[in-house]
Design a protein around this motif. Structure first.
Motif, PDB file in Angstrom:
ATOM      1  N   ILE A  86      -4.037  16.268   3.475  1.00  0.00           N
ATOM      2  CA  ILE A  86      -4.882  16.733   2.465  1.00  0.00           C
ATOM      3  C   ILE A  86      -4.893  18.182   2.237  1.00  0.00           C
ATOM      4  N   LYS A  87      -4.689  18.576   1.161  1.00  0.00           N
ATOM      5  CA  LYS A  87      -4.636  20.124   0.752  1.00  0.00           C
ATOM      6  C   LYS A  87      -5.967  20.201  -0.137  1.00  0.00           C
ATOM      7  N   LEU A  88      -6.978  21.152   0.327  1.00  0.00           N
ATOM      8  CA  LEU A  88      -8.013  21.558  -0.500  1.00  0.00           C
ATOM      9  C   LEU A  88      -7.630  22.879  -1.660  1.00  0.00           C
ATOM     10  N   GLU A  89      -8.300  22.732  -2.714  1.00  0.00           N
ATOM     11  CA  GLU A  89      -8.136  23.908  -3.571  1.00  0.00           C
ATOM     12  C   GLU A  89      -8.595  25.192  -2.938  1.00  0.00           C
ATOM     13  N   ARG A  90      -9.573  25.073  -2.320  1.00  0.00           N
ATOM     14  CA  ARG A  90     -10.403  26.258  -1.537  1.00  0.00           C
ATOM     15  C   ARG A  90     -10.664  25.880  -0.269  1.00  0.00           C
ATOM     16  N   GLN A  91     -10.785  26.870   0.634  1.00  0.00           N
ATOM     17  CA  GLN A  91     -10.915  26.503   2.049  1.00  0.00           C
ATOM     18  C   GLN A  91     -12.189  27.340   2.361  1.00  0.00           C
ATOM     19  N   ARG A  92     -13.327  27.402   1.548  1.00  0.00           N
ATOM     20  CA  ARG A  92     -14.367  28.221   1.943  1.00  0.00           C
ATOM     21  C   ARG A  92     -15.224  27.018   2.764  1.00  0.00           C
ATOM     22  N   GLU A  93     -16.020  27.968   3.654  1.00  0.00           N
ATOM     23  CA  GLU A  93     -16.880  26.792   4.610  1.00  0.00           C
ATOM     24  C   GLU A  93     -17.529  25.677   4.100  1.00  0.00           C
ATOM     25  N   GLU A  94     -18.345  26.316   2.816  1.00  0.00           N
ATOM     26  CA  GLU A  94     -19.157  25.052   2.531  1.00  0.00           C
ATOM     27  C   GLU A  94     -18.191  23.728   1.884  1.00  0.00           C
TER      28      GLU A  94
ATOM     29  N   LEU B 228     -13.254  13.040  -4.361  1.00  0.00           N
ATOM     30  CA  LEU B 228     -13.704  14.137  -4.017  1.00  0.00           C
ATOM     31  C   LEU B 228     -13.530  15.557  -4.805  1.00  0.00           C
ATOM     32  N   ASP B 229     -14.406  16.415  -4.854  1.00  0.00           N
ATOM     33  CA  ASP B 229     -14.173  17.677  -5.530  1.00  0.00           C
ATOM     34  C   ASP B 229     -13.248  18.352  -4.590  1.00  0.00           C
ATOM     35  N   ASN B 230     -12.512  19.422  -5.201  1.00  0.00           N
ATOM     36  CA  ASN B 230     -11.635  20.158  -4.326  1.00  0.00           C
ATOM     37  C   ASN B 230     -10.567  19.698  -3.805  1.00  0.00           C
ATOM     38  N   VAL B 231     -10.256  18.413  -3.808  1.00  0.00           N
ATOM     39  CA  VAL B 231      -8.979  17.837  -3.105  1.00  0.00           C
ATOM     40  C   VAL B 231      -7.861  18.293  -4.246  1.00  0.00           C
ATOM     41  N   ALA B 232      -6.805  19.165  -3.734  1.00  0.00           N
ATOM     42  CA  ALA B 232      -5.621  19.386  -4.502  1.00  0.00           C
ATOM     43  C   ALA B 232      -4.492  18.695  -4.322  1.00  0.00           C
ATOM     44  N   SER B 233      -4.418  17.962  -3.288  1.00  0.00           N
ATOM     45  CA  SER B 233      -3.231  17.318  -3.168  1.00  0.00           C
ATOM     46  C   SER B 233      -3.302  16.216  -1.990  1.00  0.00           C
TER      47      SER B 233
END
Length: 156
Positions: free
Chosen positions: A74-82, A132-137
């Motif tokens: 899984i790659k997220l769009e952002r990797q911020r702590e929240e 899920l929000d923020n899942v890029a791929s």
């Protein structure tokens, strides 16, 4: 809680419990060269310090009707702590995900998902993971067979 230092007797106890968690304290004590009371005390300390996290039964995945193992990167769009926390909270609620690791490298997470069949895996993807929000791929590979799975850590 302070860290518990593990000595050779503790390692022998842990190796015995990893081989068979149903082994009695008396049998463990005999194998490690202690009387039952000090052996039980050591086991309680190992539990209290979190070295022993719990006891479980290892099931045959195929025989319980879950023959599919899929590994998803899984790659997220952002990797911020929240964002990482939200992802981890969602994954923790999903019984289909049996392993999930935060990774270094190109992908943020690697998870193992079990399913009864390809349709069940597709439902998991459509109903849960892709929502899920923020899942890029998501890149998924399916296991063709299991060569090795160890429940035992090499304690030396």
């Amino acid at each position: 809680m302070p860290r518990h230092s593990i000595d050779d007797i503790d390692r022998k106890i842990l190796r015995t419990l990893q081989a068979d968690a149903k082994t009695t304290v008396g049998d463990i004590a005999e194998r490690v060269g202690l009387s039952p009371s000090p052996c039980a005390r050591r086991i309680r300390l190992l539990e209290q310090f979190g070295v022993i996290k719990g006891y479980t039964v290892v099931l045959d995945q195929e025989k319980v009707g879950l023959p599919i193992s899929a590994f998803a990167s899984i790659k997220l769009e952002r990797q911020r702590e929240e964002d990482l926390d939200k992802f981890a909270e969602a994954v923790a609620r999903w019984p289909e995900v049996v392993d999930c690791y935060l990774m270094t490298g190109q992908r943020d997470y690697l998870m193992r998902i079990v399913a009864s069949d390809l349709q069940a895996h597709e439902r998991f993807l459509k109903d849960k993971l892709t929502r899920l929000d923020n899942v890029a791929s998501i890149e998924t590979s399916f296991a063709l067979g299991q060569i090795k799975r160890a429940e035992v850590l090499p304690l030396g």
